[in-house]
Write an enzyme that holds these catalytic residues in place. Structure first.
Site, short mmCIF file in Angstrom:
data_model
loop_
_atom_site.label_atom_id
_atom_site.label_comp_id
_atom_site.label_asym_id
_atom_site.label_seq_id
_atom_site.Cartn_x
_atom_site.Cartn_y
_atom_site.Cartn_z
N THR A 1 -44.40 1.12 -8.95
CA THR A 1 -43.76 0.40 -10.07
C THR A 1 -43.07 1.36 -11.05
O THR A 1 -42.21 0.94 -11.80
CB THR A 1 -44.78 -0.48 -10.84
OG1 THR A 1 -45.83 0.35 -11.32
CG2 THR A 1 -45.35 -1.57 -9.95
N SER B 1 -49.94 -6.88 -14.07
CA SER B 1 -49.41 -8.24 -13.85
C SER B 1 -50.44 -9.20 -13.28
O SER B 1 -51.01 -8.99 -12.20
CB SER B 1 -48.17 -8.23 -12.95
OG SER B 1 -47.90 -9.53 -12.49
N TYR C 1 -56.36 -9.67 -11.54
CA TYR C 1 -55.91 -8.52 -12.33
C TYR C 1 -56.94 -8.19 -13.43
O TYR C 1 -57.34 -7.04 -13.61
CB TYR C 1 -54.54 -8.81 -12.96
CG TYR C 1 -54.15 -7.84 -14.04
CD1 TYR C 1 -53.81 -6.53 -13.74
CD2 TYR C 1 -54.13 -8.25 -15.38
CE1 TYR C 1 -53.46 -5.65 -14.76
CE2 TYR C 1 -53.78 -7.36 -16.39
CZ TYR C 1 -53.45 -6.06 -16.08
OH TYR C 1 -53.11 -5.19 -17.07
N LYS D 1 -59.14 -4.69 -13.88
CA LYS D 1 -59.08 -3.78 -15.04
C LYS D 1 -60.46 -3.65 -15.68
O LYS D 1 -60.86 -2.58 -16.12
CB LYS D 1 -58.05 -4.27 -16.07
CG LYS D 1 -56.61 -4.20 -15.61
CD LYS D 1 -56.15 -2.82 -15.17
CE LYS D 1 -55.98 -1.85 -16.31
NZ LYS D 1 -55.41 -0.55 -15.83
N ASN E 1 -50.89 -6.83 -24.69
CA ASN E 1 -49.46 -7.10 -24.46
C ASN E 1 -48.50 -6.08 -25.10
O ASN E 1 -47.85 -6.36 -26.11
CB ASN E 1 -49.13 -8.52 -24.90
CG ASN E 1 -49.71 -9.52 -23.91
OD1 ASN E 1 -50.93 -9.73 -23.89
ND2 ASN E 1 -48.88 -10.11 -23.08
N VAL F 1 -43.16 -10.30 -20.46
CA VAL F 1 -42.27 -11.35 -20.97
C VAL F 1 -41.19 -10.81 -21.93
O VAL F 1 -40.04 -11.25 -21.87
CB VAL F 1 -43.09 -12.49 -21.60
CG1 VAL F 1 -43.77 -12.07 -22.91
CG2 VAL F 1 -42.23 -13.71 -21.83
N ARG G 1 -49.59 -14.40 -28.14
CA ARG G 1 -49.99 -13.06 -27.72
C ARG G 1 -49.95 -12.12 -28.93
O ARG G 1 -49.16 -12.31 -29.85
CB ARG G 1 -49.00 -12.50 -26.67
CG ARG G 1 -49.02 -13.22 -25.32
CD ARG G 1 -50.32 -12.98 -24.58
NE ARG G 1 -50.37 -13.59 -23.25
CZ ARG G 1 -50.81 -14.83 -23.01
NH1 ARG G 1 -51.24 -15.60 -23.99
NH2 ARG G 1 -50.87 -15.27 -21.75
C1 UD2 Z 1 -51.66 -9.59 -19.46
C2 UD2 Z 1 -52.59 -9.04 -20.55
C3 UD2 Z 1 -51.97 -7.76 -21.17
C4 UD2 Z 1 -51.57 -6.75 -20.09
C5 UD2 Z 1 -50.64 -7.44 -19.10
C6 UD2 Z 1 -50.18 -6.53 -17.96
C7 UD2 Z 1 -53.57 -11.09 -21.52
C8 UD2 Z 1 -53.67 -11.95 -22.70
N1 UD2 Z 1 -52.75 -10.03 -21.63
O1 UD2 Z 1 -50.47 -9.99 -20.08
O2 UD2 Z 1 -52.94 -7.18 -22.04
O3 UD2 Z 1 -52.71 -6.23 -19.44
O4 UD2 Z 1 -51.31 -8.58 -18.51
O5 UD2 Z 1 -49.35 -7.26 -17.08
O6 UD2 Z 1 -54.22 -11.31 -20.51
N2 UD2 Z 1 -44.03 -15.81 -19.52
C9 UD2 Z 1 -42.99 -16.73 -19.63
N3 UD2 Z 1 -41.82 -16.44 -18.98
C10 UD2 Z 1 -41.64 -15.33 -18.24
C11 UD2 Z 1 -42.70 -14.39 -18.14
C12 UD2 Z 1 -43.89 -14.66 -18.79
O7 UD2 Z 1 -43.12 -17.76 -20.29
O8 UD2 Z 1 -40.53 -15.15 -17.68
C13 UD2 Z 1 -45.30 -16.10 -20.24
C14 UD2 Z 1 -46.56 -16.00 -19.38
O9 UD2 Z 1 -46.81 -17.21 -18.69
C15 UD2 Z 1 -47.60 -15.69 -20.46
C16 UD2 Z 1 -46.82 -14.85 -21.50
O10 UD2 Z 1 -45.44 -15.12 -21.25
O11 UD2 Z 1 -48.06 -16.86 -21.06
C17 UD2 Z 1 -47.06 -13.36 -21.38
O12 UD2 Z 1 -46.89 -13.00 -20.01
P1 UD2 Z 1 -46.83 -11.47 -19.54
O13 UD2 Z 1 -46.73 -11.46 -18.05
O14 UD2 Z 1 -45.84 -10.75 -20.33
O15 UD2 Z 1 -48.24 -10.87 -19.99
P2 UD2 Z 1 -49.77 -11.42 -19.89
O16 UD2 Z 1 -50.07 -12.22 -21.11
O17 UD2 Z 1 -50.05 -11.97 -18.54
#
Ligand code: UD2
Length: 323
Positions: free
Chosen positions: A35, A78, A141, A145, A170, A185, A209
């Site tokens: 990555t 992810s 995931y 971790k 995040n 995101v 977040r």
């Molecule tokens: C998790 C962890 C974060 C980190 C990360 C690594 C939590 C709360 N956070 O992040 O600490 O370890 O994993 O990957 O578990 N989304 C959309 N549209 C998009 C992409 C994402 O709406 O195109 C939403 C997604 O469904 C989520 C939010 O945005 O509700 C954040 O998603 P993310 O993939 O940026 O990060 P997250 O919260 O899984």
């Protein structure tokens, strides 16, 4: 002092290495480019680089030779990637972390700082999240971790290897990959909005977040190196801003900064997603002297400026290749 950064060609690893190099430290970095990118290494003049995979114990032994401090940032991040392929996530994040710890202990490393994730808390209703709450991981995931975090604590307890886990919430900022379906995101939204493309919000956009600018995380890592052993080793600390923003709010702020005129699309909620996430950062403040220097909005401005610059560069490259 000799430092080792795993995942040095990745987003957070490259920022930690860059700050260490800026301070004139000796830095070795490893990455397998699954990555991470060679592009990210261009910012790291003076880095001693070894292409290596954490699943290769012999390579980790070579990487740890003569090292005082390790920043372990390498991982398959992810939630959705892990839902699709839990075995690879486990191999990289759990087996990889275990190999690194074995090698670090044999090499007499002074301390290992580990990139843990806020996903450890899962979907428990209590906010903000405190380190004394029981972990409740939802996705593969998050389990992987947290597995790494338990290995960190075990290596301190059983072998006396000094370890500190930092639960990142995040993280965003320059150099975060924006071009993968597994991208964070903010990287995705910012790059799309700058290109006039419509981003998609999964769910109703009311999930929140604790978005944390990468410089804050770098500061926490450097303080974790020097903090008193009895205060930090074998323990985990929330590293965040201590605030939370919904995706709808964040989209609105980004519209102001990027100048994007459209509305977001909405699609089904993502499997394994946590609804709300926000950290209590009291423990890190007290024990690490952590004080996040960059606010959410300032971080967004800096990040948008960086993606804007990258876009301009790729526009220039595309124009010159057409010429
Ligand atoms: C998790 C962890 C974060 C980190 C990360 C690594 C939590 C709360 N956070 O992040 O600490 O370890 O994993 O990957 O578990 N989304 C959309 N549209 C998009 C992409 C994402 O709406 O195109 C939403 C997604 O469904 C989520 C939010 O945005 O509700 C954040 O998603 P993310 O993939 O940026 O990060 P997250 O919260 O899984």
């Amino acid at each position: 002092m000799q430092y080792l950064v795993t995942g040095v060609a990745g987003f957070i690893g490259s920022h930690i290495a860059q700050e260490l190099l800026r301070r004139g430290e000796r830095v070795r970095g490893v990455d397998n480019f699954v990555t991470g990118t060679r592009e990210n290494l261009k910012e790291l003049g003076g880095l001693e680089f070894q292409q290596a995979d954490l699943r290769d114990l012999a390579a980790m032994r070579a990487a740890c030779r003569g090292v005082d401090y390790v920043f372990h940032e390498a991982a398959l991040a992810s939630v959705p990637r892990s839902v699709k392929d839990p075995v690879s996530t486990n191999d990289a994040n759990v087996t990889g972390t275990l190999n690194l710890l074995v090698a670090a202990r044999e090499a007499g490393v002074k301390r290992v700082i580990y990139a843990e994730s806020s996903s450890a808390y899962g979907d428990t209703p209590t906010l903000p999240k405190r380190e004394d709450m029981l972990p409740n991981p939802i996705s593969p995931y998050a389990v992987s971790k947290l597995g790494g975090e338990h290995y960190m604590a075990a290596f301190y307890r059983v072998y006396g290897l000094e370890t500190v886990s930092l639960r990142y919430f995040n993280v965003f900022g320059p150099r975060q990959a924006a071009d993968s379906p597994y991208s964070g995101v903010l990287a995705k939204f910012i790059s799309m909005m700058l290109e006039g493309k419509q981003p998609t919000i999964f769910g109703d956009g009311e999930q929140s977040r604790d978005f944390t600018y990468v410089d804050n995380v770098v500061q926490a890592n450097l303080r974790a190196c020097t903090a008193a052993r009895e205060a930090v080793c074998g323990r985990a600390f929330n590293i965040a801003l201590g605030e939370r923003y919904t995706l709808n709010q964040t989209f609105a702020v980004l519209r102001g900064i990027t100048g994007y005129q459209g509305e977001p699309a909405y699609a089904a909620e993502r499997a394994g997603d946590v609804k709300h996430s926000q950290a209590d950062i009291t423990l890190a403040t007290q024990q690490l002297g952590y004080a996040p220097p960059v606010s959410f909005e300032e971080g967004l401005h800096r990040t948008v400026a960086w993606y804007r610059q990258e876009l301009a560069k790729s526009g220039v490259a595309a124009a010159s290749s057409r010429a």
